[in-house]
Write a protein that holds these residues in place. Sequence first.
Motif, short mmCIF file in Angstrom:
data_model
loop_
_atom_site.label_atom_id
_atom_site.label_comp_id
_atom_site.label_asym_id
_atom_site.label_seq_id
_atom_site.Cartn_x
_atom_site.Cartn_y
_atom_site.Cartn_z
N LYS A 82 -60.81 31.94 20.24
CA LYS A 82 -59.96 31.79 19.25
C LYS A 82 -60.60 32.29 17.77
O LYS A 82 -60.05 31.81 16.62
CB LYS A 82 -60.03 29.95 19.04
N GLN A 83 -61.68 32.75 17.93
CA GLN A 83 -62.41 33.41 16.61
C GLN A 83 -62.82 34.68 17.19
O GLN A 83 -63.37 35.04 17.93
CB GLN A 83 -63.55 32.55 16.40
N ARG A 123 -53.52 35.81 6.80
CA ARG A 123 -53.73 34.24 6.94
C ARG A 123 -52.67 33.85 5.96
O ARG A 123 -52.08 32.73 6.55
CB ARG A 123 -55.25 33.83 6.07
N LYS A 124 -52.38 34.25 4.75
CA LYS A 124 -51.38 33.84 4.17
C LYS A 124 -49.93 33.74 4.67
O LYS A 124 -49.23 32.86 4.51
CB LYS A 124 -51.30 34.53 2.92
N ALA A 125 -49.70 34.76 5.64
CA ALA A 125 -48.54 34.93 6.11
C ALA A 125 -48.42 34.28 7.45
O ALA A 125 -47.55 34.03 8.20
CB ALA A 125 -48.31 36.44 6.71
N GLY A 126 -49.70 33.57 7.94
CA GLY A 126 -49.70 32.75 8.92
C GLY A 126 -49.94 33.52 10.19
O GLY A 126 -49.40 32.91 11.41
N PHE A 127 -50.36 34.52 10.30
CA PHE A 127 -50.77 35.65 11.27
C PHE A 127 -52.39 35.27 11.81
O PHE A 127 -52.48 35.76 12.98
CB PHE A 127 -50.58 37.04 10.81
N LYS A 146 -54.44 28.63 11.94
CA LYS A 146 -53.84 27.68 12.87
C LYS A 146 -52.49 28.07 13.20
O LYS A 146 -51.86 28.59 12.45
CB LYS A 146 -53.74 26.29 12.58
N ASN A 147 -51.82 27.85 14.49
CA ASN A 147 -50.61 28.01 15.01
C ASN A 147 -50.32 29.40 14.36
O ASN A 147 -48.97 29.60 13.73
CB ASN A 147 -49.52 26.89 14.28
N ILE A 148 -50.90 30.30 14.74
CA ILE A 148 -50.28 31.83 14.25
C ILE A 148 -48.86 32.33 14.74
O ILE A 148 -48.53 31.93 15.73
CB ILE A 148 -51.48 32.80 14.68
N PHE A 152 -55.97 31.37 16.08
CA PHE A 152 -57.11 32.33 16.03
C PHE A 152 -57.43 32.73 14.57
O PHE A 152 -56.37 33.18 13.61
CB PHE A 152 -56.23 33.72 16.75
N ASP A 153 -58.69 33.12 14.41
CA ASP A 153 -58.91 33.55 13.10
C ASP A 153 -60.26 34.58 13.11
O ASP A 153 -60.86 34.77 14.14
CB ASP A 153 -59.64 32.41 12.07
#
Lengths: 177, 721
Positions: free
Chosen positions: B354-355, B379-383, B386-388, B395-396
């Motif tokens: 997840k990382q 990140r801003k687009a939600g890609f 959390k809950n990508i 995943f980050d």
Amino acid sequence: MKSELMLKEEAKAKVILPEPVVSYIESCRQKSRPESHLISVLHKVQEHFGYLAKEHMDAVSILMQIPTAKVTGVASFYHYFNFTPRGKHRISICLGTACFVKGAGKVLDRLKELLAIDVGQTTVDRQFSIDVARCVGACALAPVMLVDDKVYAEVKPDQVAKILGEYGFDAKKAAGK
Amino acid sequence: MSKPMERLLELRQKAEKRLFEQKFKARMRITVGSATCENAAGANEVHKRIEELIKKHDLKDVVVGRVGCTGKCDMEPVVTVLSAGAIPSKYMHMTPEKADKVFESHILGGKPVAELTMRQQAGTKAAHYVVSVCGGSHCHKDTTPDIGQAFKDEIAKHKLEGKVAVTRSACQGLCEVGPVAFVYPDGVMYQKLTPEVVAKIVKQHFTGGQPVAENVWQGDRVTNRFFPVFGDVPFFGRQLRMTLRNCGIIDPESLDEYLSVRGYEAAVKTLTMMTPQDVVDAVTKSGLRGRGGGGFPTGVKWNFATAQKSEEKFIICNADEGDPGAFMDRSTIEGDPHTILEGMIIGGYAIGAKQGYVYIRAEYPLAIKRLEVAIEAARKAGFLGKNIFGTKWDFDIDLRLGAGAFVCGEETALIRSIEGDRGMPRPRPPYPAASGLWGKPTVINNVETLANIPVVILDGPEWFSSIGTEKSKGTKVFALAGKVCNTGLVEVPMGTTLREVVFEVGGGIRGGKKFKAVQTGGPAGGCLPESCLDTPVDYESLAAAGSIMGSGGMIVIDEDSCMVDMARFFLDFTQDESCGKCTPCREGTKRMLEILQRISSGRGMEGDIEKLLRLGDTIKKTSLCGLGQAAPNPVISMIKHFRDEYEAHIREKRCPAGVCAGLITYSVDEVKCIGCGACKRKCPVPCINGKPKEVHVIDQSRCIKCGQCFEACKFDAVKRK
Ligand SMILES: Cc1cc2nc3c(=O)[nH]c(=O)nc-3n(C[C@H](O)[C@H](O)[C@H](O)COP(=O)(O)O)c2cc1C
Ligand code: SF4
Ligand code: SF4
Ligand code: SF4
Ligand code: FES
């Protein structure tokens, strides 16, 4: 609870390091596994001061709660960090394979000759220092020379004096000295 | 269709609409290369000038934008002008002044400045149509009719030579529908060509302007993006751009542009339609092997990590690019950063991490910046986060910077470095896939490996494995540099020969000099001479020839370089970079370096060559990590292929290439010298004496052998021996 001594040391450390670095360290300490950010912190300190002095590393150690021995140990392991002040303009000559094959050694020789210093040294007037880089990824334009953040491509020994001139270097005066 | 996929397609549509409004609807679109190399060549100034010109002329239908580096570094800055119905003009060596000229003639007047374009420079004549016929081995067999010749014959028959030009491309990965040919500027790929179809194309398409619909290839592959814009230039046409498919095509700092080239579709597809095991199986089936140097099968590595039971796992992208003389990973990141993030998302999902971390060298400030911009946008687009993509998966990705230690490219050292420690390797096993970062299962992959993952998912593992050789699949990117005409990034199918890379794509040696060797694999690799030029580039063949594939650095060396000096250079590097943990590497490389220094200064002794080989063998066998194990490779390969040069240094105290300062002397030829004084003025010591118009003399006792007099003399009077 932090003891009074610790608080005092922290306050001292916060004065030594610039504010943005102090808050960066604080943000790192909020994250899990803060020690993973040690190298980034050292990068930021060096970016500010141009080098890492003992007091800088001590301050990092106090603020990050990492033993000084480890901070110095890490800093000295990596070539990117240096421990003596650098000149106002930092010159790096790339000595990666491509630059080497294309005659970067001759460019370095000329630079040393003009500034009358060796690699790792700074001129007396604190204007210039010479470092050697290992490939900045512009190999196709070799040989490459960096002054501060500016990349000079396909540098010939005879162009070095002119490039230095852009930063206030006077070849004639230097030769006369 | 799954919800996340619907959402992604919706986002893509919106992005496309925005892009259309911003740039694609413009009559003319200008792109300026923007990368470390481009900027060093002066791209920023050119970009600024074009912006000013557009403003000055108040042009509403012309836009200028930024793209990553195309990889033709020796012609930078590169400016491309795109307009409907015309072959994109690729201008090279641009300056603000040349930009004025292009603006005047092309942008305002509609007439491209042919003499500033890459096409003209490469000797392809100006034409309205360019047909690029695939010259890959599947399309171009001796047994089948020559399609290129068929085109030429038909064109001559219709007297269209002034209107249509014919060139040849490398395999474009369409072998199953071959023979194929691509027509510029219409962007039509013709398939299943026969002389009859060719006759029809020439008649119907080139004279009538109507493409022959039944032979047009209708497919869509992410790998077919680059060719339509750049493929008419031979340097690019002889490549197959998979990893670098978007470099030079999209604006690396725009998520919209990445979305418009099917960006993140592979990630959403894996997250919604494939199980982790499916992903692992697809990657295994593709035959993809690690591009970081080792060539370990990526699917096998992932499978091993997937099988581990652990609460926490990690995936790391190795962007340390330690080979001093390689820049594939830098260019890929600077030109297409989202691809790396997408590859990591897919890998993370496959192994259960997840990382993710990108470990990138501090020497690449622009690449770091582009990654930061990309991560932020994702990140801003939600890609990322959390809950990508609106799935249940988290995943980050974070960045970690290196600090100039070559050994940190080694995976266990890299892990130490991310943990904030000195980058010292440790013995394996346990392998990182079992116990890596903070003791958790960790997969480490190279930038180029990860950039191939979306291709495997979208264009399919079967197709991927159809490119390349039996054991080496896909393509390999090389950073071609040194004494070769065309320097830059070259991506070719595995199995292409070194000769093709150096002489066909690379254009041979600069300045009419003689080819001496090609160095691959950097400080862990070797030098291969002329006799090895027909070696195909794949992991096994290069190893058998005495070098390695490495991560992709390829330095061409000509007769002006000395092989003892080269060996000394590499040993100096590894010796300096040795972390010092184990004795064979720490002490052994130092001793080897001393012997090489001795040889190059003229104090070499009989038996030194054998000593080097023996020492090298011991270091290889007993060092802890890959750095030490590979350190003797350059020396061993150079002795193997250039032993006579070593012997000349030792026995005759002579450096055949005239490089080793200890073995050369400069003197003035009394007959040729006219006493112009140029040498005297240049000598830094100074140690040249002589009156004007009289023969000059070098004081040998003070000469430092800098060679400046040699270069200064225009009368060939200074001799180097
Ligand atoms: C001394 C040394 C330096 C290395 N440097 C790099 C590097 O700069 N980049 C890289 O991707 N791999 C490098 N590697 C290889 C890595 O250890 C590792 O095998 C690779 O990143 C795995 O990714 P891949 O399977 O995708 O190739 C290096 C290995 C050694 C021994
Ligand atoms: S082989 Fe060299 S770099 Fe690797 S662990 Fe040993 S001393 Fe360190
Ligand atoms: S090699 Fe250099 S030091 Fe020697 S004579 Fe020539 S210019 Fe002077
Ligand atoms: S430059 Fe050449 S010709 Fe002129 S004085 Fe020197 S050796 Fe003689
Ligand atoms: S070798 Fe100098 S920039 Fe790469």
